[in-house]
Design an enzyme around this catalytic site. Structure first.
Site, short mmCIF file in Angstrom:
data_model
loop_
_atom_site.label_atom_id
_atom_site.label_comp_id
_atom_site.label_asym_id
_atom_site.label_seq_id
_atom_site.Cartn_x
_atom_site.Cartn_y
_atom_site.Cartn_z
N ASP A 10 0.91 0.06 2.03
CA ASP A 10 1.73 -1.23 1.20
C ASP A 10 1.84 -2.21 2.29
O ASP A 10 1.78 -1.98 3.75
CB ASP A 10 2.98 -0.65 0.65
N SER A 11 2.41 -3.43 1.89
CA SER A 11 2.68 -4.36 2.83
C SER A 11 3.93 -4.09 3.73
O SER A 11 4.21 -4.64 4.80
CB SER A 11 3.08 -5.56 1.95
N CYS A 73 0.84 -1.31 -3.58
CA CYS A 73 1.35 -2.53 -3.52
C CYS A 73 0.94 -3.28 -4.62
O CYS A 73 -0.26 -3.29 -4.86
CB CYS A 73 0.59 -3.32 -2.22
N GLU A 152 13.59 -5.14 1.67
CA GLU A 152 13.23 -4.74 3.18
C GLU A 152 14.25 -4.85 3.93
O GLU A 152 14.23 -4.28 5.13
CB GLU A 152 11.87 -5.71 3.60
N CYS A 184 5.96 -3.87 -8.45
CA CYS A 184 6.16 -4.12 -7.03
C CYS A 184 6.90 -2.83 -6.64
O CYS A 184 7.60 -2.38 -7.35
CB CYS A 184 6.83 -5.40 -6.55
N HIS A 186 8.52 -2.05 -4.21
CA HIS A 186 9.87 -2.21 -3.66
C HIS A 186 10.94 -2.34 -4.96
O HIS A 186 11.96 -1.99 -4.69
CB HIS A 186 9.83 -3.63 -2.94
#
Length: 268
Positions: A10-11, A73, A152, A184, A186
């Site tokens: 993932d990013s 992602c 994040e 997403c 996240h």
């Protein structure tokens, strides 16, 4: 049986929500995770830059003897996976198709919402997949660019994040969707806030969990599940290993017990 590890990338930290579900559904699987923390977020990148990053991430994971790669992602799955399919020897799956299938299965009024990064929304892949499965479905998308940096940086439960969520969800809520894809990985950390704003009548689809379930079915169908009882987990990042280890526990809902190492992703 196949005891080789599953590669996940993932990013940044968000893909750990997918790893968390792998730990639940496939506890015997080894996982090698790469979080591109030095280049997060992916959602604002150009198509050319995104393709470069994704190819590097895959090449890095292929330095290990893996049996499958999960692109955990939403942006990379929607905007890059269709372009790079067939370029690599590994079996590669994303989060978009599994989440779309889960949403179509869950919806009753065929009105489905999608929350994602700018890149995910612009790709149009979620409406494309959903309508291929349910042609009369109506799909309403909303880009939520602030969610990734807030999560994040440890602001998932901060009142500021709720203000952004209320603004982002206002239009989606007016559309009377009964199913909402968290497009997403996240976003599951915001599930409580999003659920409270949308109401109990709206089913939330966790794209990372959907991808983990899909991977399980593929491996089981092909007799490729690990025969181990307990998996091993290794983590790699492109920025600070210490910060990743500190925040990663929030995403996994447990401390990060495995190894965390920094790698120079630009070499791949």
């Amino acid at each position: 049986m196949d005891n080789r590890p599953i590669g996940v990338f993932d990013s940044g930290l968000g893909g750990l929500t997918c790893v968390r579900e792998i730990m639940k559904t496939m506890p015997g699987e080894d996982v090698i995770y790469f979080g591109d923390t030095g280049r997060v977020p992916y959602g604002t990148r150009s198509r050319e830059t995104l393709l470069k990053y994704v190819r590097q991430d895959i090449r890095f994971l292929e330095t290990f003897d893996i049996k499958m790669i999960i692109i955990a992602c939403g942006t990379a799955s929607s905007a890059a996976l269709p372009q790079i399919n067939g370029e690599f020897g590994s079996e590669i799956i994303g989060v978009v198709e599994p989440a779309a299938k889960a949403a179509v299965k869950a919806t009753k009024n065929k009105r489905i919402g999608v929350l994602g990064t700018n890149g995910t929304v612009k790709s149009g892949k979620y409406p494309e997949y959903i309508k291929s499965l349910c042609p009369d479905a109506e799909v309403f998308q909303c880009a939520c660019p602030m969610f990734v940096p807030l999560v994040e940086n440890g602001y998932a439960q901060n009142p500021v994040t709720r203000i952004f969520a209320q603004e982002y969800l206002e239009e989606i809520k007016k559309q009377k969707v009964d199913t909402l894809i968290l497009g997403c990985t996240h976003y599951p950390l915001l599930k409580k806030t999003i659920g409270e704003i949308m109401g109990d009548e709206v089913t939330l689809i966790d794209s990372g969990a959907a991808a983990a379930d899909y991977a399980f079915e593929l491996l089981k169908e092909n007799n490729r599940l690990s025969e181990k009882k307990n998996g091993d987990y290794s983590y790699f990042v492109s920025d600070s290993a210490e910060v990743f280890a500190e925040l990663g526990g929030m995403f996994l809902s447990r401390p990060i017990d495995g190894r965390v190492a920094k790698t120079d992703i630009e070499k791949y």
